[in-house]
Write a protein that holds these residues in place. Structure first.
Motif, PDB file in Angstrom:
ATOM      1  N   THR A 279      22.593  39.404  72.689  1.00 47.22           N
ATOM      2  CA  THR A 279      24.014  39.031  72.615  1.00 47.22           C
ATOM      3  C   THR A 279      24.884  40.227  72.248  1.00 47.22           C
ATOM      4  OG1 THR A 279      23.700  38.255  70.333  1.00 47.22           O
ATOM      5  CG2 THR A 279      23.573  36.607  72.095  1.00 47.22           C
ATOM      6  N   THR A 280      24.407  41.065  71.345  1.00 50.59           N
ATOM      7  CA  THR A 280      25.186  42.238  70.955  1.00 50.59           C
ATOM      8  C   THR A 280      25.266  43.237  72.109  1.00 50.59           C
ATOM      9  OG1 THR A 280      24.486  41.892  68.668  1.00 50.59           O
ATOM     10  CG2 THR A 280      25.455  44.028  69.188  1.00 50.59           C
ATOM     11  N   GLY A 281      24.188  43.351  72.870  1.00 49.39           N
ATOM     12  CA  GLY A 281      24.216  44.214  74.054  1.00 49.39           C
ATOM     13  C   GLY A 281      25.224  43.725  75.082  1.00 49.39           C
ATOM     14  N   LEU A 282      25.300  42.412  75.283  1.00 52.15           N
ATOM     15  CA  LEU A 282      26.297  41.856  76.211  1.00 52.15           C
ATOM     16  C   LEU A 282      27.718  42.134  75.714  1.00 52.15           C
ATOM     17  CD1 LEU A 282      24.620  38.465  77.143  1.00 52.15           C
ATOM     18  CD2 LEU A 282      25.010  40.424  78.652  1.00 52.15           C
ATOM     19  N   ILE A 283      27.950  41.955  74.424  1.00 49.53           N
ATOM     20  CA  ILE A 283      29.273  42.256  73.857  1.00 49.53           C
ATOM     21  C   ILE A 283      29.580  43.734  74.049  1.00 49.53           C
ATOM     22  CG2 ILE A 283      30.615  42.383  71.708  1.00 49.53           C
ATOM     23  CD1 ILE A 283      30.325  39.546  72.892  1.00 49.53           C
ATOM     24  N   PHE A 284      28.592  44.593  73.808  1.00 47.84           N
ATOM     25  CA  PHE A 284      28.784  46.027  73.999  1.00 47.84           C
ATOM     26  C   PHE A 284      29.181  46.333  75.444  1.00 47.84           C
ATOM     27  CE2 PHE A 284      27.026  50.256  75.024  1.00 47.84           C
ATOM     28  CZ  PHE A 284      27.775  51.025  74.146  1.00 47.84           C
ATOM     29  N   LEU A 285      28.535  45.680  76.400  1.00 54.27           N
ATOM     30  CA  LEU A 285      28.868  45.911  77.810  1.00 54.27           C
ATOM     31  C   LEU A 285      30.251  45.362  78.164  1.00 54.27           C
ATOM     32  CD1 LEU A 285      25.445  45.121  79.506  1.00 54.27           C
ATOM     33  CD2 LEU A 285      26.514  47.366  79.192  1.00 54.27           C
ATOM     34  N   PHE A 286      30.524  44.096  77.766  1.00 53.55           N
ATOM     35  CA  PHE A 286      31.799  43.460  78.104  1.00 53.55           C
ATOM     36  C   PHE A 286      32.982  44.107  77.387  1.00 53.55           C
ATOM     37  CE2 PHE A 286      29.443  39.341  79.100  1.00 53.55           C
ATOM     38  CZ  PHE A 286      29.625  39.468  80.463  1.00 53.55           C
ATOM     39  N   GLU A 287      32.807  44.432  76.115  1.00 45.19           N
ATOM     40  CA  GLU A 287      33.936  44.868  75.296  1.00 45.19           C
ATOM     41  C   GLU A 287      33.972  46.358  75.012  1.00 45.19           C
ATOM     42  OE1 GLU A 287      36.441  42.783  74.531  1.00 45.19           O
ATOM     43  OE2 GLU A 287      35.303  41.440  75.823  1.00 45.19           O
TER      44      GLU A 287
ATOM     45  N   PHE B  97      40.364  50.373  70.537  1.00 45.67           N
ATOM     46  CA  PHE B  97      39.785  49.503  69.520  1.00 45.67           C
ATOM     47  C   PHE B  97      38.550  48.751  70.037  1.00 45.67           C
ATOM     48  CE2 PHE B  97      43.989  49.634  67.229  1.00 45.67           C
ATOM     49  CZ  PHE B  97      43.486  50.364  66.147  1.00 45.67           C
ATOM     50  N   LYS B  98      38.545  48.379  71.308  1.00 46.02           N
ATOM     51  CA  LYS B  98      37.380  47.699  71.860  1.00 46.02           C
ATOM     52  C   LYS B  98      36.172  48.631  71.896  1.00 46.02           C
ATOM     53  CE  LYS B  98      39.139  43.980  74.717  1.00 46.02           C
ATOM     54  NZ  LYS B  98      38.972  43.368  76.039  1.00 46.02           N
ATOM     55  N   VAL B  99      36.366  49.855  72.343  1.00 48.09           N
ATOM     56  CA  VAL B  99      35.260  50.812  72.392  1.00 48.09           C
ATOM     57  C   VAL B  99      34.763  51.113  70.978  1.00 48.09           C
ATOM     58  CG1 VAL B  99      34.622  53.180  73.003  1.00 48.09           C
ATOM     59  CG2 VAL B  99      35.949  51.796  74.609  1.00 48.09           C
ATOM     60  N   ALA B 100      35.672  51.334  70.044  1.00 46.31           N
ATOM     61  CA  ALA B 100      35.275  51.604  68.658  1.00 46.31           C
ATOM     62  C   ALA B 100      34.528  50.407  68.064  1.00 46.31           C
ATOM     63  CB  ALA B 100      36.505  51.940  67.816  1.00 46.31           C
ATOM     64  N   GLY B 101      35.030  49.202  68.277  1.00 43.19           N
ATOM     65  CA  GLY B 101      34.371  48.008  67.761  1.00 43.19           C
ATOM     66  C   GLY B 101      32.998  47.800  68.376  1.00 43.19           C
ATOM     67  N   ALA B 102      32.865  48.051  69.655  1.00 48.81           N
ATOM     68  CA  ALA B 102      31.575  47.903  70.324  1.00 48.81           C
ATOM     69  C   ALA B 102      30.560  48.898  69.758  1.00 48.81           C
ATOM     70  CB  ALA B 102      31.736  48.092  71.832  1.00 48.81           C
ATOM     71  N   LEU B 103      31.004  50.112  69.492  1.00 46.84           N
ATOM     72  CA  LEU B 103      30.109  51.102  68.886  1.00 46.84           C
ATOM     73  C   LEU B 103      29.687  50.687  67.482  1.00 46.84           C
ATOM     74  CD1 LEU B 103      31.747  54.427  70.101  1.00 46.84           C
ATOM     75  CD2 LEU B 103      29.527  53.489  70.784  1.00 46.84           C
TER      76      LEU B 103
ATOM     77  N   PRO C  43      30.304  45.777  56.052  1.00 48.92           N
ATOM     78  CA  PRO C  43      31.760  45.513  56.056  1.00 48.92           C
ATOM     79  C   PRO C  43      32.432  45.925  57.369  1.00 48.92           C
ATOM     80  CG  PRO C  43      31.119  46.651  54.042  1.00 48.92           C
ATOM     81  CD  PRO C  43      29.912  46.616  54.926  1.00 48.92           C
ATOM     82  N   TYR C  44      31.961  47.016  57.956  1.00 47.05           N
ATOM     83  CA  TYR C  44      32.562  47.484  59.205  1.00 47.05           C
ATOM     84  C   TYR C  44      32.196  46.556  60.371  1.00 47.05           C
ATOM     85  CZ  TYR C  44      33.211  51.541  56.283  1.00 47.05           C
ATOM     86  OH  TYR C  44      33.553  52.368  55.253  1.00 47.05           O
ATOM     87  N   LYS C  45      30.969  46.058  60.349  1.00 52.13           N
ATOM     88  CA  LYS C  45      30.556  45.113  61.390  1.00 52.13           C
ATOM     89  C   LYS C  45      31.364  43.820  61.282  1.00 52.13           C
ATOM     90  CE  LYS C  45      25.892  46.842  62.150  1.00 52.13           C
ATOM     91  NZ  LYS C  45      25.881  47.233  63.544  1.00 52.13           N
ATOM     92  N   GLU C  46      31.624  43.369  60.062  1.00 53.12           N
ATOM     93  CA  GLU C  46      32.433  42.157  59.868  1.00 53.12           C
ATOM     94  C   GLU C  46      33.823  42.341  60.469  1.00 53.12           C
ATOM     95  OE1 GLU C  46      31.646  39.184  58.565  1.00 53.12           O
ATOM     96  OE2 GLU C  46      29.613  39.717  58.002  1.00 53.12           O
ATOM     97  N   TRP C  47      34.420  43.495  60.245  1.00 48.07           N
ATOM     98  CA  TRP C  47      35.745  43.774  60.811  1.00 48.07           C
ATOM     99  C   TRP C  47      35.700  43.808  62.336  1.00 48.07           C
ATOM    100  CZ3 TRP C  47      40.485  43.674  58.878  1.00 48.07           C
ATOM    101  CH2 TRP C  47      40.622  43.681  57.501  1.00 48.07           C
TER     102      TRP C  47
ATOM    103  N   TYR D  23      27.003  37.215  65.993  1.00 45.96           N
ATOM    104  CA  TYR D  23      27.377  37.192  64.576  1.00 45.96           C
ATOM    105  C   TYR D  23      26.377  36.363  63.763  1.00 45.96           C
ATOM    106  CZ  TYR D  23      30.262  36.419  60.416  1.00 45.96           C
ATOM    107  OH  TYR D  23      30.722  36.361  59.131  1.00 45.96           O
ATOM    108  N   HIS D  24      26.048  35.199  64.266  1.00 42.90           N
ATOM    109  CA  HIS D  24      25.112  34.322  63.564  1.00 42.90           C
ATOM    110  C   HIS D  24      23.732  34.975  63.448  1.00 42.90           C
ATOM    111  CE1 HIS D  24      23.329  30.649  62.112  1.00 42.90           C
ATOM    112  NE2 HIS D  24      22.432  30.693  63.086  1.00 42.90           N
ATOM    113  N   SER D  25      23.239  35.556  64.530  1.00 39.43           N
ATOM    114  CA  SER D  25      21.921  36.193  64.484  1.00 39.43           C
ATOM    115  C   SER D  25      21.945  37.456  63.620  1.00 39.43           C
ATOM    116  CB  SER D  25      21.414  36.501  65.894  1.00 39.43           C
ATOM    117  OG  SER D  25      22.277  37.370  66.574  1.00 39.43           O
TER     118      SER D  25
END
Length: 126
Positions: free
Chosen positions: A13-21, A54-60, A70-74, A114-116
């Protein structure tokens, strides 16, 4: 859920978010379709650039394992707000359809990530 299954769900799921976002906005934000898409929704062009950064930074932040909680939560919160806002924006401009539903699908993937992530955090403390 076993630790191995939780890791598989998290990284999928995180890989998909990384690709999409992360990857897709980085590669397509300067295309004519992206520029027209932001303009069609009524947003100024600088918003497209800001959103991409912000999307690229958040995906990283989400994909890099050494980044602390804390950074992952943001990043999760930012992506959640972005997906809800994208749904509302498309719904307000074009009505409820595929463009409004797709952000909700990505939001569901984000929630699974997020849940996993939190399940892995709990499992690592045991």
């Amino acid at each position: 859920m076993a630790a191995k299954a939780t890791r598989i769900v998290y990284w999928t799921t995180t890989g998909l978010i990384f690709l999409f976002e992360g990857v897709m906005p980085a590669l397509t934000s300067n295309t004519q379709i992206a520029i027209e898409g932001i303009r069609h929704l009524g947003y100024p062009d600088y918003f497209r650039i800001l959103l991409t950064v912000f999307k690229v930074a958040g995906a990283l932040v989400l994909i890099l394992p050494f980044v602390r909680q804390p950074y992952k939560e943001w990043a999760y919160a930012g992506f959640g707000f972005t997906m809800i806002a994208a749904c509302v924006s498309h719904w307000a401009v074009d009505g409820f359809g595929g463009q409004a539903v797709f952000p909700l699908i990505v939001f569901a993937i984000l929630v699974a990530s997020y849940h996993s992530y939190h399940r892995l955090e709990v499992q690592s403390k045991l």
